[in-house]
Scaffold this active site. Structure first.
Site, PDB file in Angstrom:
ATOM      1  N   CYS A  70       0.720  -1.126   0.156  1.00 10.11           N
ATOM      2  CA  CYS A  70       0.017   0.009  -0.085  1.00 10.11           C
ATOM      3  C   CYS A  70       0.958   1.242   0.145  1.00 10.11           C
ATOM      4  CB  CYS A  70      -1.062  -0.083   1.150  1.00 10.11           C
ATOM      5  SG  CYS A  70      -1.926   1.464   1.457  1.00 10.11           S
ATOM      6  N   CYS A  73       0.240   3.468   3.323  1.00 14.37           N
ATOM      7  CA  CYS A  73       0.785   3.260   4.596  1.00 14.37           C
ATOM      8  C   CYS A  73       2.094   4.001   4.900  1.00 14.37           C
ATOM      9  CB  CYS A  73       1.217   1.425   4.825  1.00 14.37           C
ATOM     10  SG  CYS A  73      -0.327   0.697   5.281  1.00 14.37           S
ATOM     11  N   HIS A 135      -4.112   0.893   8.162  1.00 14.80           N
ATOM     12  CA  HIS A 135      -4.267   0.399   6.852  1.00 14.80           C
ATOM     13  C   HIS A 135      -6.021  -0.066   6.745  1.00 14.80           C
ATOM     14  CE1 HIS A 135      -4.062  -0.969   2.729  1.00 14.80           C
ATOM     15  NE2 HIS A 135      -4.958  -2.069   3.139  1.00 14.80           N
ATOM     16  N   HIS A 186      -6.587   1.689   1.762  1.00 10.10           N
ATOM     17  CA  HIS A 186      -6.214   2.566   2.897  1.00 10.10           C
ATOM     18  C   HIS A 186      -7.196   3.951   3.104  1.00 10.10           C
ATOM     19  CE1 HIS A 186      -2.825   3.481   5.525  1.00 10.10           C
ATOM     20  NE2 HIS A 186      -3.426   4.840   5.494  1.00 10.10           N
ATOM     21  N   HIS A 188      -8.519   7.236   2.939  1.00 14.36           N
ATOM     22  CA  HIS A 188      -7.999   8.197   2.473  1.00 14.36           C
ATOM     23  C   HIS A 188      -8.965   9.000   1.618  1.00 14.36           C
ATOM     24  CE1 HIS A 188      -7.795   6.046  -1.138  1.00 14.36           C
ATOM     25  NE2 HIS A 188      -7.479   7.120  -1.776  1.00 14.36           N
ATOM     26  N   GLN A 190      -9.386  12.818  -0.782  1.00 15.19           N
ATOM     27  CA  GLN A 190      -8.740  13.589  -2.157  1.00 15.19           C
ATOM     28  C   GLN A 190      -9.209  15.050  -1.991  1.00 15.19           C
ATOM     29  OE1 GLN A 190      -8.325  11.461  -6.033  1.00 15.19           O
ATOM     30  NE2 GLN A 190      -9.748  10.068  -5.297  1.00 15.19           N
TER      31      GLN A 190
HETATM   32 ZN   LIG Z   1      -2.294   1.310   3.628  1.00 12.80          ZN
END
Ligand SMILES: [Zn+2]
Length: 368
Positions: A70, A73, A135, A186, A188, A190
């Site tokens: 990933c 991470c 993660h 993961h 996240h 944007q």
């Molecule tokens: Zn990750």
């Protein structure tokens, strides 16, 4: 909030956001990375008057990597990711495969002479916001202090990106779930900083300007007052924020979250509003996860969703009110709402769930 700005090996900017002042973030990115050229262009659809971004170079981007690879991470155990530090709280960096990039202008030439074929470089910026180092976490797993840190990061990015002369509007958003098309598991979100005002924002501003001309009042203030007065679509009512299902919701479960005081963008929120946001937003996300049963096994249900902040463009659009729109494309367990003929073809939505029933289910999905 403590902020440390640094650069990745290929020159992209990366910013750490930490709760504790004095946190030292000085790990160097040791990967051998070449600077990537962006060939993005924006083309004006002459029929609809809407900009379309063509980013053909993005076909090479990372697609469903295994968890051990990933890129979001922290860099640990000899494995180097996009984040050089061995741990972090919230981190933001420029996307390696951006749809819009400030260096597009170096590679793409504008064409303004033909009204049927107007083309400009895809000048803008696309950033990745990692919400947590874990993660397997999700935004809804954050505690209020960490969610507040994300709000502070969104606010800081809005201020920084709005200051760039090329940028006209900043959009902070999260796509969650493979069903939405997320290619990295993961947690996240944007940020897209646009060189133009996207058409949905333009339409909202025009409606609000027409409402002002007709009534002398602000559309969003009238809307919020009406929804607060009639509880059938209300989901949450805080001291400083209100969440409701819109009267003409497009999606099976859709909630709009407004500060009670109208502001243009995240940078105008005051401390009391910032302090209340994390609790309300986490509550909404957790209600979304309770809408549908958990899959077999021990994993909790993760309702796929899109969540995005609508902010006024930096020049004009003063009638627009900052608000967050959160919705899922899941209409029933195992069933998704697809944008088919009428939605994709004509932008004319048909929804299977009544907004009032959706609001009732979201109210019933409170934690016990
Ligand atoms: Zn990750």
């Amino acid at each position: 909030m403590h902020k440390t700005a640094t650069k990745l090996a290929d020159g992209r900017e990366l910013v750490y956001y930490d709760q504790e002042s004095g946190t030292v973030r000085d790990t160097v990115d040791e990967r051998p990375l070449e600077a990537a050229a962006s060939l993005s262009e924006t083309r004006l659809d002459p029929v609809l008057g809407e900009w379309v971004t063509v980013a053909a170079h993005r076909q090479q981007r990372t697609y469903h990597p295994p968890a051990g690879e990933c890129p979001l991470c922290p860099s640990r155990d000899g494995r180097l990711s996009e984040v050089p530090a061995a741990d972090y709280q919230v981190v933001v960096f420029e996307n390696r495969f951006p749809s819009l990039a400030l260096n597009s202008a170096a590679h793409v030439t504008a064409r303004e002479d033909d009204p049927l074929r107007t083309l400009r470089p895809g000048t803008g910026r696309c950033e990745v916001v990692c919400f947590a180092p874990d993660h397997d976490a999700s935004f809804a797993d954050l505690d209020e202090a960490k969610a507040r840190l994300v709000l502070d990061a969104w606010t800081d990015r809005t201020a920084e990106l709005s200051a760039l002369p090329e940028i006209r509007q900043v959009y902070c958003f999260e796509n969650r779930g493979e069903e939405i098309g997320v290619t990295l598991a993961h947690p996240h979100g944007q940020i897209y900083a646009f060189p133009f005002v996207p058409s949905r924002t333009t339409r909202m501003i025009r409606r609000a300007e027409a409402h002002r001309a007709d009534t002398g009042r602000n559309l969003f203030e009238d809307l919020l007052a009406a929804e607060r007065a009639a509880p059938e679509r209300l989901v949450l009512r805080g001291e400083h924020w209100t969440a409701f299902v819109p009267f003409a919701a497009r999606w099976p479960y859709e909630v709009h979250l407004y500060p009670n005081r109208r502001v243009r963008d995240l940078t105008e929120l005051k401390e009391a509003e910032r302090a209340e946001f994390p609790g309300l937003y986490l509550d909404l996300l957790r209600r979304f996860d309770r809408l549908f049963p958990a899959p077999a096994g021990s994993a909790p249900n993760r309702t796929p969703y899109i969540s995005g902040w609508h902010q006024a463009p930096k020049d004009g659009g003063d009638e627009l009110a900052l608000h967050l729109e959160l919705f899922t494309i899941r209409r029933a367990p195992g069933k998704l709402k697809y944008l088919a003929g009428v939605e994709s073809g004509l932008d004319a939505f048909v929804t299977d769930v009544s907004p009032e029933a959706a609001a009732q289910r979201l109210r019933d999905a409170a934690a016990h």
